[in-house]
Design an enzyme around this catalytic site. Structure first.
Site, PDB file in Angstrom:
ATOM      1  N   CYS A  35      -1.558  -1.232  -1.847  1.00 15.47           N
ATOM      2  CA  CYS A  35      -0.473  -0.441  -2.437  1.00 15.47           C
ATOM      3  C   CYS A  35       0.373   0.229  -1.364  1.00 15.47           C
ATOM      4  O   CYS A  35      -0.028   0.325  -0.207  1.00 15.47           O
ATOM      5  CB  CYS A  35      -1.058   0.680  -3.304  1.00 15.47           C
ATOM      6  N   CYS A  39       2.178   4.875  -4.588  1.00 15.35           N
ATOM      7  CA  CYS A  39       1.667   4.288  -5.830  1.00 15.35           C
ATOM      8  C   CYS A  39       0.960   5.341  -6.676  1.00 15.35           C
ATOM      9  O   CYS A  39       0.164   6.134  -6.180  1.00 15.35           O
ATOM     10  CB  CYS A  39       0.716   3.143  -5.529  1.00 15.35           C
ATOM     11  N   CYS A  66      -0.378  -4.796  -5.450  1.00 14.51           N
ATOM     12  CA  CYS A  66      -0.518  -4.015  -6.680  1.00 14.51           C
ATOM     13  C   CYS A  66       0.583  -4.395  -7.670  1.00 14.51           C
ATOM     14  O   CYS A  66       1.744  -4.546  -7.290  1.00 14.51           O
ATOM     15  CB  CYS A  66      -0.418  -2.536  -6.317  1.00 14.51           C
ATOM     16  N   CYS A  69       2.958  -0.797  -8.098  1.00 16.47           N
ATOM     17  CA  CYS A  69       3.945  -0.381  -7.088  1.00 16.47           C
ATOM     18  C   CYS A  69       4.628  -1.559  -6.398  1.00 16.47           C
ATOM     19  O   CYS A  69       5.598  -1.364  -5.681  1.00 16.47           O
ATOM     20  CB  CYS A  69       3.307   0.547  -6.053  1.00 16.47           C
TER      21      CYS A  69
END
Length: 184
Positions: A35, A39, A66, A69
């Site tokens: 991430c 995030c 992810c 994000c």
């Protein structure tokens, strides 16, 4: 290459500090997802966090971006579903609700269910059940564990529920399966 998780970086992760985006990425070893610092996913356990300087470095370490994000720009649904499958295959022995799966895989419950079903033809919970039942068959063939222990090791909270589910899927009880498939 390993990069230290400094107090400053850890603080950026737990406060979702958008100003640190682009300076580093963090991965979570238990989910193999990475991430941006900003995030808004669940805060991971600090000991499970690894730091990457670039998204390419995270990808090279076999971490996946992810879905929430989108640290590489856009994460395809195909890639996200593969992440979910891997997550389920590595965590099936734990108690997993749809909320937990969605949170740990960085998505919403409704999007998780809809996308997973559309791309796999089955729901996340059905997929999880099939993993658990396959593992139970292996344990029934290769171990002397009690049915209660096998149910527990496969992630079922109740041996009664496990027996019922096993019989409905395989048209025999776990004990009948063990008797007819034992490798000993």
């Amino acid at each position: 290459m390993k990069h230290p998780l400094t107090n400053s970086r850890w603080n950026a992760v737990i406060t979702n500090d958008q100003s640190k985006d682009g300076q580093f990425f963090y991965g979570v070893t238990t989910t193999k997802i990475f991430c941006k610092p900003s995030c808004h996913s669940k805060v991971p356990n600090k000991e499970n966090v690894v730091v990457f300087k670039t998204a390419a470095e995270a990808l090279a370490a076999n971490f996946r971006p992810c879905k929430r994000c989108q640290p590489t720009g856009s994460t395809t649904n195909d890639l996200w579903v593969e992440q979910i499958k891997q997550y389920l295959e590595h965590n099936f022995q734990h108690e997993l609700s749809l909320d937990t799966i969605a949170e740990d895989c960085h998505g919403s419950v409704s999007n998780l269910q809809r996308t997973f079903k559309r791309l796999t033809g089955t729901s996340p919970t059905q997929y999880l059940t099939s993993i658990r039942l396959a593992y139970s068959q292996e344990l029934l063939r290769t171990s002397d564990y009690s049915i209660k222990t096998i149910a527990n090791r496969c992630g079922f909270n109740s041996d009664t529920y496990f027996n019922t589910l096993f019989k409905s899927h395989f048209q025999q009880t776990p004990l009948e399966y063990r008797d007819s498939h034992s490798l000993r």
